[in-house]
Design an enzyme around this catalytic site. Structure first.
Site, mmCIF file in Angstrom:
data_model
loop_
_atom_site.group_PDB
_atom_site.id
_atom_site.type_symbol
_atom_site.label_atom_id
_atom_site.label_comp_id
_atom_site.label_asym_id
_atom_site.label_seq_id
_atom_site.Cartn_x
_atom_site.Cartn_y
_atom_site.Cartn_z
ATOM 1 N N ARG A 155 0.804 -1.225 0.000
ATOM 2 C CA ARG A 155 0.000 0.000 0.000
ATOM 3 C C ARG A 155 0.841 1.281 0.000
ATOM 4 O O ARG A 155 0.527 2.240 -0.707
ATOM 5 C CB ARG A 155 -0.893 0.023 1.247
ATOM 6 C CG ARG A 155 -2.003 -0.992 1.248
ATOM 7 C CD ARG A 155 -2.803 -0.818 2.537
ATOM 8 N NE ARG A 155 -3.965 -1.658 2.579
ATOM 9 C CZ ARG A 155 -3.958 -2.916 3.023
ATOM 10 N NH1 ARG A 155 -2.817 -3.459 3.439
ATOM 11 N NH2 ARG A 155 -5.067 -3.615 3.072
ATOM 12 N N ILE A 156 1.895 1.304 0.827
ATOM 13 C CA ILE A 156 2.677 2.544 0.972
ATOM 14 C C ILE A 156 3.478 2.859 -0.299
ATOM 15 O O ILE A 156 3.335 3.951 -0.871
ATOM 16 C CB ILE A 156 3.559 2.482 2.242
ATOM 17 C CG1 ILE A 156 2.667 2.522 3.483
ATOM 18 C CG2 ILE A 156 4.579 3.635 2.259
ATOM 19 C CD1 ILE A 156 3.354 2.172 4.787
ATOM 20 N N ASP A 175 8.912 -7.096 -5.783
ATOM 21 C CA ASP A 175 7.915 -7.624 -4.845
ATOM 22 C C ASP A 175 7.439 -8.946 -5.430
ATOM 23 O O ASP A 175 6.691 -8.966 -6.403
ATOM 24 C CB ASP A 175 6.745 -6.642 -4.679
ATOM 25 C CG ASP A 175 5.753 -7.106 -3.613
ATOM 26 O OD1 ASP A 175 5.559 -8.333 -3.461
ATOM 27 O OD2 ASP A 175 5.161 -6.248 -2.930
ATOM 28 N N ARG A 236 10.966 -1.454 8.632
ATOM 29 C CA ARG A 236 11.326 -1.933 9.964
ATOM 30 C C ARG A 236 12.847 -1.967 10.036
ATOM 31 O O ARG A 236 13.511 -2.419 9.093
ATOM 32 C CB ARG A 236 10.765 -3.339 10.211
ATOM 33 C CG ARG A 236 9.292 -3.356 10.577
ATOM 34 C CD ARG A 236 9.044 -2.767 11.971
ATOM 35 N NE ARG A 236 7.645 -2.760 12.344
ATOM 36 C CZ ARG A 236 6.793 -1.751 12.119
ATOM 37 N NH1 ARG A 236 7.206 -0.658 11.516
ATOM 38 N NH2 ARG A 236 5.544 -1.835 12.512
ATOM 39 N N ASP A 260 13.930 5.960 9.220
ATOM 40 C CA ASP A 260 12.910 6.291 10.216
ATOM 41 C C ASP A 260 12.821 5.196 11.265
ATOM 42 O O ASP A 260 12.140 5.352 12.269
ATOM 43 C CB ASP A 260 11.543 6.448 9.518
ATOM 44 C CG ASP A 260 10.447 6.851 10.492
ATOM 45 O OD1 ASP A 260 10.632 7.880 11.181
ATOM 46 O OD2 ASP A 260 9.426 6.141 10.581
ATOM 47 N N GLU A 265 14.939 0.152 19.005
ATOM 48 C CA GLU A 265 14.258 1.427 19.250
ATOM 49 C C GLU A 265 13.706 1.452 20.674
ATOM 50 O O GLU A 265 13.048 0.495 21.071
ATOM 51 C CB GLU A 265 13.113 1.614 18.258
ATOM 52 C CG GLU A 265 13.568 1.736 16.807
ATOM 53 C CD GLU A 265 12.416 1.822 15.814
ATOM 54 O OE1 GLU A 265 11.266 1.998 16.251
ATOM 55 O OE2 GLU A 265 12.668 1.707 14.621
ATOM 56 N N HIS A 283 11.010 7.067 14.197
ATOM 57 C CA HIS A 283 9.830 6.242 13.872
ATOM 58 C C HIS A 283 8.547 7.098 13.882
ATOM 59 O O HIS A 283 7.560 6.759 14.545
ATOM 60 C CB HIS A 283 9.694 5.064 14.842
ATOM 61 C CG HIS A 283 8.926 3.914 14.252
ATOM 62 N ND1 HIS A 283 9.220 2.602 14.501
ATOM 63 C CD2 HIS A 283 7.863 3.892 13.403
ATOM 64 C CE1 HIS A 283 8.370 1.819 13.843
ATOM 65 N NE2 HIS A 283 7.530 2.588 13.165
HETATM 66 N N1 LIG Z 1 7.743 3.940 9.818
HETATM 67 C C1 LIG Z 1 6.471 3.896 10.092
HETATM 68 O O1 LIG Z 1 5.946 4.718 10.843
HETATM 69 C C2 LIG Z 1 5.621 2.846 9.435
HETATM 70 C C3 LIG Z 1 4.229 3.048 9.338
HETATM 71 C C4 LIG Z 1 3.478 2.107 8.667
HETATM 72 C C5 LIG Z 1 4.049 0.970 8.116
HETATM 73 N N2 LIG Z 1 5.393 0.787 8.272
HETATM 74 C C6 LIG Z 1 6.030 -0.394 7.666
HETATM 75 O O2 LIG Z 1 6.052 -0.197 6.252
HETATM 76 C C7 LIG Z 1 6.117 -1.466 5.602
HETATM 77 C C8 LIG Z 1 5.223 -1.491 4.375
HETATM 78 O O3 LIG Z 1 3.901 -1.207 4.710
HETATM 79 P P1 LIG Z 1 2.715 -1.409 3.623
HETATM 80 O O4 LIG Z 1 1.486 -0.835 4.230
HETATM 81 O O5 LIG Z 1 3.146 -0.950 2.285
HETATM 82 O O6 LIG Z 1 2.625 -3.007 3.635
HETATM 83 P P2 LIG Z 1 1.635 -3.972 2.839
HETATM 84 O O7 LIG Z 1 1.249 -5.041 3.776
HETATM 85 O O8 LIG Z 1 0.561 -3.212 2.113
HETATM 86 O O9 LIG Z 1 2.609 -4.581 1.719
HETATM 87 C C9 LIG Z 1 3.720 -5.347 2.001
HETATM 88 C C10 LIG Z 1 4.276 -5.805 0.633
HETATM 89 O O10 LIG Z 1 5.547 -6.416 0.855
HETATM 90 C C11 LIG Z 1 5.627 -7.490 -0.049
HETATM 91 N N3 LIG Z 1 6.654 -8.436 0.372
HETATM 92 C C12 LIG Z 1 6.560 -9.441 1.277
HETATM 93 N N4 LIG Z 1 7.749 -10.078 1.381
HETATM 94 C C13 LIG Z 1 8.592 -9.459 0.535
HETATM 95 C C14 LIG Z 1 9.958 -9.666 0.180
HETATM 96 N N5 LIG Z 1 10.685 -10.658 0.720
HETATM 97 N N6 LIG Z 1 10.514 -8.834 -0.727
HETATM 98 C C15 LIG Z 1 9.803 -7.835 -1.298
HETATM 99 N N7 LIG Z 1 8.493 -7.601 -1.018
HETATM 100 C C16 LIG Z 1 7.913 -8.408 -0.115
HETATM 101 C C17 LIG Z 1 4.227 -8.083 -0.097
HETATM 102 O O11 LIG Z 1 4.020 -8.829 -1.294
HETATM 103 C C18 LIG Z 1 3.364 -6.817 -0.061
HETATM 104 O O12 LIG Z 1 3.046 -6.373 -1.358
HETATM 105 C C19 LIG Z 1 5.825 -2.501 6.692
HETATM 106 O O13 LIG Z 1 7.062 -3.051 7.106
HETATM 107 C C20 LIG Z 1 5.280 -1.692 7.853
HETATM 108 O O14 LIG Z 1 5.583 -2.307 9.092
HETATM 109 C C21 LIG Z 1 6.180 1.691 8.908
#
Ligand SMILES: NC(=O)c1ccc[n+]([C@@H]2O[C@H](COP(=O)([O-])OP(=O)(O)OC[C@H]3O[C@@H](n4cnc5c(N)ncnc54)[C@H](O)[C@@H]3O)[C@@H](O)[C@H]2O)c1
Length: 319
Positions: A155-156, A175, A236, A260, A265, A283
């Site tokens: 999503r991000i 991905d 992460r 971030d 942490e 973060h």
């Molecule tokens: N820093 C922050 O404040 C913050 C906030 C929100 C989310 N996050 C982190 O951001 C990350 C992404 O969030 P999102 O909402 O886009 O996640 P999401 O669940 O929408 O998507 C995760 C994607 O990663 C892919 N994936 C899984 N294993 C993989 C691999 N080995 N190699 C490449 N791609 C792989 C999946 O197919 C999926 O498309 C997560 O780790 C989440 O914990 C951090």
């Protein structure tokens, strides 16, 4: 009927008012652990009907002692700090909030990338100190036409892609699980991990933390990156081997990093501290006033649903 109790293992938020408001509607009382230790968490969780979690580790041993708990709800997207298998085996549903901060994190990743490439924190600090000089900030390269590699296309990063394209970057992604239709719609090229590492001028990391992504960025990978490339991590901390990153920066293999998230942490010292070419934020990529309100409301609403005998909207599936 016995009063419903909701434990809170830990929280980094200014207050828990939005969550409290939702839970007051089902007559649940919120009890917050004084510190994020197993003992203190069990103090509020052992006899609770639900547990709200931010970053604290919720282990199988702790879950075993949570006799009444029906739901563990994570204030966030990543659920790597909760033993999901143990919870599921104990009949406890685990939920997360997968969709509250996509705008914020994608903005933050772009802000980190732009700040790093344009050397904003470094030149700002020097200008404040009276050093109104150009030589220290050279070289800075033009963004147009350079390659941004997005690791993970969930999503991000799906929101990072159009933002990066508006700066005329070429966007590629690795991905293994994302359907081709999503990439076609986004106009983003699929490449293998090794290809992405070798061809990208900037890499932005967006994978979940899984056994397969732990230290995905290590000394080997840094050696393969383009000389002068940079990495941005808003996913992460443990996805990046920080010792290897510090060595790659020392060796001049990478031009910089913007993080971030860190392996530990809050950090208690790091070889990455004090560097002109490293930007750190604590973060906070997820944060905005609006995102925080949405996060707490959605998280607590799933707790209210489960404690009222309904299905949660955001269950985490195992595996
Ligand atoms: N820093 C922050 O404040 C913050 C906030 C929100 C989310 N996050 C982190 O951001 C990350 C992404 O969030 P999102 O909402 O886009 O996640 P999401 O669940 O929408 O998507 C995760 C994607 O990663 C892919 N994936 C899984 N294993 C993989 C691999 N080995 N190699 C490449 N791609 C792989 C999946 O197919 C999926 O498309 C997560 O780790 C989440 O914990 C951090």
């Amino acid at each position: 009927m016995q009063q419903l109790r909701v434990g809170v293992s830990d929280s980094v938020f200014p207050n828990l008012d939005p969550a409290r408001e939702v839970l007051s509607k089902i007559g649940a009382e919120l009890r917050v652990a004084g510190e994020p230790t197993a003992e203190a968490i069990l103090g509020v969780a052992a006899d609770a009907d639900a547990l709200l979690v931010t970053y604290a580790k919720i282990t199988a041993e702790m879950i075993r002692q949570m006799k009444r708990c029906r739901i563990i709800s994570r204030f966030g997207i990543g659920v790597d700090n909760v033993d999901i298998a143990a919870a599921t085996n104990a009949g406890i549903v685990v939920t997360k909030v997968p969709d509250y901060c996509m705008d914020e994190v994608s903005d933050h990743a772009m802000a980190l990338l732009l700040s790093l490439v344009r050397k904003i924190p470094f030149s700002s600090a020097r200008a404040h100190a009276g050093r109104w000089e150009m030589p220290a900030v050279v070289p800075i390269h033009r963004l147009r036409g350079t390659v941004l590699g997005l690791v993970g296309f969930g999503r991000i990063p799906q929101l990072v892609a159009p933002k990066a394209k508006s700066f005329a970057l070429r966007v590629v992604t690795f991905d293994p699980y994302i359907p081709q239709t999503v990439l076609d719609q986004a106009g983003v090229e699929r490449v293998e991990f090794d290809q992405l590492v070798r061809m990208s001028d900037y890499i932005s990391i967006h994978t979940p933390l899984l056994p397969e992504t732990h230290h995905l960025f290590n000394a080997d990978v840094f050696r393969k990156m383009k000389p002068g490339a940079v990495i941005v991590n808003t996913s992460r901390g443990p996805v990046v081997d920080e010792t290897a990153l510090a060595q790659a920066l020392d060796a001049g293999q990478l031009a910089g990093a913007a993080l971030d998230v860190l392996e530990k942490e809050p950090p208690s010292g790091s070889r990455l501290f004090g560097r002109d070419n490293v930007i750190l934020t604590p973060h906070t990529a997820f944060y905005s006033v609006e995102a925080l309100e949405e996060l707490q409301t959605k998280c607590a609403s799933d707790v209210a649903r489960v404690l009222s005998g309904e299905k949660p909207v955001y269950p985490v599936k195992m595996g």
